[in-house]
Write an enzyme that holds these catalytic residues in place. Structure first.
Site: not given
Length: 196
Positions: A173-176
């Site tokens: 999520a959120h490019r993590l």
């Protein structure tokens, strides 16, 4: 979901590939194959993985194709599996060598007859004046092998990439994202993480 705790990248790839077979609509064994010419011009195309074990990752092609020219000149390649339904990627890099004639023959024998005939009829990657020319050539090959087994052409075989680096990428999520990398040492693997 897969137990990702294994420290063996081959076992982890096998587990991820099994999940991809269950979730991908088409060709879960499709991989991008990146090569370079001797003067460092990159090229990439999709091919199908046809074997994987501790020795490496295997695919087959016409030995007179552009990709084979690159591989025979540089003996290096990179592979990328992208399993969109699982939001995963696997990147693999390493040296490349040809499979044995026996291995090539054995795989060729498992192909459909039409695919076997196509290997004889196609001058892969070379200019073609019209589709009709290729279809006529295919019909000629079909007549030539009528009532006979189709043996592997001498210009058709496989390659094996011996992985020296394997990265397992899992979307977050959120490019993590989660990036786990294995680097080959003589007879073992070093394992680490990469920033997303």
């Amino acid at each position: 979901m897969t137990d990702d705790s294994t420290g063996d990248p081959h076992a982890l790839f096998t587990a991820w590939a099994a999940e991809a077979r269950a979730s991908e609509i088409n060709d879960s064994n499709a991989m991008a194959l990146a090569t370079t010419t001797p003067d460092n011009q990159p090229s990439v195309r999709m091919v199908l993985l046809k074997g994987h074990d501790e020795r490496g990752f295997v695919w087959y092609t016409n030995l007179e194709s552009r990709k084979a020219d690159d591989l025979l000149a540089t003996h290096k390649a990179a592979l990328l599996f992208h399993w969109k339904s699982l939001r995963r990627q696997v990147r693999i890099e390493g040296p490349v060598s040809r499979v044995s004639d026996e291995e090539g023959d054995a795989y060729f024998a498992t192909r459909s007859r039409d695919s076997q005939l196509g290997a004889w009829a196609s001058d892969q990657s070379r200019p073609l004046d019209s589709r009709e020319t290729f279809e006529a050539r295919y019909e000629e090959v079909q007549a030539q092998f009528e009532g006979k087994d189709v043996k592997r052409p001498p210009h058709w075989s496989g390659f094996r990439l011996d992985p020296q680096r394997i990265e397992f990428w899992q979307d977050g999520a959120h490019r993590l994202h989660h990036r786990r990398v294995f680097t080959r040492r003589t007879d073992s693997w070093d394992e680490g993480l990469l920033y997303p």
